[in-house]
Scaffold this motif. Structure first.
Motif, PDB file in Angstrom:
ATOM      1  N   ARG A 206       2.077   1.839  -3.551  1.00  0.00           N
ATOM      2  CA  ARG A 206       1.016   2.455  -4.354  1.00  0.00           C
ATOM      3  C   ARG A 206       0.886   3.929  -4.020  1.00  0.00           C
ATOM      4  O   ARG A 206       0.666   4.771  -4.890  1.00  0.00           O
ATOM      5  CB  ARG A 206      -0.311   1.739  -4.106  1.00  0.00           C
ATOM      6  CG  ARG A 206      -0.388   0.350  -4.731  1.00  0.00           C
ATOM      7  CD  ARG A 206      -1.811  -0.186  -4.716  1.00  0.00           C
ATOM      8  NE  ARG A 206      -2.307  -0.437  -3.364  1.00  0.00           N
ATOM      9  CZ  ARG A 206      -2.146  -1.591  -2.731  1.00  0.00           C
ATOM     10  NH1 ARG A 206      -1.460  -2.582  -3.304  1.00  0.00           N
ATOM     11  NH2 ARG A 206      -2.640  -1.760  -1.517  1.00  0.00           N
TER      12      ARG A 206
ATOM     13  N   GLU B 223      -4.876   4.582   0.057  1.00  0.00           N
ATOM     14  CA  GLU B 223      -4.255   5.092  -1.158  1.00  0.00           C
ATOM     15  C   GLU B 223      -5.120   6.166  -1.783  1.00  0.00           C
ATOM     16  O   GLU B 223      -6.323   6.197  -1.625  1.00  0.00           O
ATOM     17  CB  GLU B 223      -4.054   3.958  -2.169  1.00  0.00           C
ATOM     18  CG  GLU B 223      -3.085   2.912  -1.676  1.00  0.00           C
ATOM     19  CD  GLU B 223      -3.739   1.955  -0.698  1.00  0.00           C
ATOM     20  OE1 GLU B 223      -4.925   1.657  -0.828  1.00  0.00           O
ATOM     21  OE2 GLU B 223      -3.033   1.514   0.221  1.00  0.00           O
TER      22      GLU B 223
ATOM     23  N   SER C 237       0.827  -1.212   0.000  1.00  0.00           N
ATOM     24  CA  SER C 237       0.000   0.000   0.000  1.00  0.00           C
ATOM     25  C   SER C 237       0.860   1.259   0.000  1.00  0.00           C
ATOM     26  O   SER C 237       0.481   2.287  -0.574  1.00  0.00           O
ATOM     27  CB  SER C 237      -0.939   0.009   1.209  1.00  0.00           C
ATOM     28  OG  SER C 237      -0.211  -0.032   2.419  1.00  0.00           O
TER      29      SER C 237
ATOM     30  N   GLN D  54       1.296   7.056  -6.685  1.00  0.00           N
ATOM     31  CA  GLN D  54       0.147   7.915  -6.950  1.00  0.00           C
ATOM     32  C   GLN D  54       0.299   9.326  -6.396  1.00  0.00           C
ATOM     33  O   GLN D  54      -0.564  10.182  -6.614  1.00  0.00           O
ATOM     34  CB  GLN D  54      -1.104   7.248  -6.366  1.00  0.00           C
ATOM     35  CG  GLN D  54      -1.449   5.931  -7.036  1.00  0.00           C
ATOM     36  CD  GLN D  54      -2.463   5.108  -6.257  1.00  0.00           C
ATOM     37  OE1 GLN D  54      -2.854   5.466  -5.148  1.00  0.00           O
ATOM     38  NE2 GLN D  54      -2.882   3.984  -6.838  1.00  0.00           N
TER      39      GLN D  54
END
Length: 352
Positions: free
Chosen positions: A65, A163, A62, A69
């Protein structure tokens, strides 16, 4: 019908137009400075929880990610958070990240530097020279292993993080490629001057990401800098009353604060918090306490105070807790001010 389609079109676009920049931060002190600038106009996602250590940390999927992002990743640097170097490279985020240690205008110190000329008897700090165990934070004994990172032998668990949606890279920060800081003390957040340097970089970055709120971020920067100047004078006046009092810290991680306020650092219990001092070191510390008339030995909340209690057994030396991460500080626009006040109060409580 056309009105309905127009309404649906506006509704579909509104989440995009209202999306806030997402700033991923490494540790709590970084988040504190970032929060002073973002206010409520950007989202902060912190990777290492406030009670965990960046030294032995392992990223979860996580977290990877989150990095991929993020609009920007703000971190201290490779010498403290080595677990971020490869993921930033793999995600193509090196150029768009802000590495605190690599910013122009930073005042950096090497481990092993003498603390202060005015502090007599402190010529025994050579054991710190070039040590690469910057694990000042965290005694967490529940470090589960986490998949998804290369060449990292860190082992620390931490809380889950949600996220956020993807964002394009925006190159604003000077790239940190080639910026290696071996031997540099990475605890730069303990200097208000260095905090201002990061705040300016974050302001510039946010203004480029979110031009509509550029004036808001710039106003927050001005407020932060003015507030720090005022607070700095207040803390200095308070600590000047105790800056001749010798003390020992749990580990040598406070030099920026100590240098800035000219405190009388007499030694440390351990170079690396994860290494318990042996009998010889304990004997040396007891001698140091007597020789320098040390009045306080500080512990840290991330580690058991048992060794400090053992060291002080049979003496009248006081002990108190120093928290270099501000783990109990609420993250808001005043977090960095509250952290510095808290640290100052912790020194005063034992030295006064």
């Amino acid at each position: 019908m056309n009105k309905l389609l127009l309404t649906l079109g506006v509704s579909a676009l509104s989440p995009l137009t209202m999306a806030k920049p997402v700033i991923v931060t490494s540790i709590q002190p970084v988040s504190m400075v970032v929060a002073a600038i973002t206010g409520d106009r950007a989202e902060i996602e912190q990777i290492v929880s406030s009670t965990a250590s960046p030294h032995d940390f392992a990223l979860r999927p996580s977290d990877l990610r989150k990095i991929a992002q993020a609009d920007t990743v703000v971190w201290v640097g490779e010498s403290l958070e080595s677990f971020l170097e490869k993921p930033l490279e793999n995600a193509g985020k090196e150029a768009s990240s802000i590495e605190w240690l690599a910013l122009d205008g930073m005042s950096l110190r090497d481990f092993g530097e003498e603390h202060h000329d005015e502090h007599a008897g402190h010529d025994d700090h050579d054991e710190h020279a070039g040590h690469d165990d910057h694990d000042e934070h965290a005694g967490h004994d529940d470090h589960d292993e986490h998949a998804g990172h290369d060449d990292h032998d860190e082992h620390a668990g931490h809380d889950d993080h949600d996220e956020h949606g993807g964002h394009d890279d925006h190159d604003e920060h000077v790239g940190h490629e080639g910026h290696h800081h071996d031997g540099v003390d990475p605890h730069v957040w303990l200097s208000p001057d260095n905090a201002k340097v990061l705040a300016r970089a974050v302001t510039k970055r946010l203004a480029s990401l979110d031009a509509d709120n550029a004036k808001y971020y710039q106003a927050n920067l001005a407020k932060f800098e003015q507030g720090l100047t005022t607070q700095d004078a207040t803390i200095r006046a308070a600590l000047n009353k105790v800056n001749k009092v010798p003390y020992i810290v749990f580990h040598d991680g406070y030099s920026y604060f100590e240098e800035h306020y000219a405190l009388n650092h007499a030694g440390e219990v351990t170079v690396s918090p994860e290494r318990k001092p042996g009998a010889k070191k304990v004997a040396e510390l007891r001698h140091e306490i007597e020789e320098h008339k040390v009045q306080c030995v500080f512990s840290e909340p991330q580690f058991s105070p048992a060794i400090v209690n053992t060291l002080l057994e049979g003496t009248k030396v006081k002990t108190a807790r120093l928290d270099p991460l501000g783990s109990d500080i609420k993250l808001d626009m005043n977090a960095y001010f509250n952290f510095m006040n808290s640290l100052s109060d912790q020194f005063l409580s034992c030295l006064g």
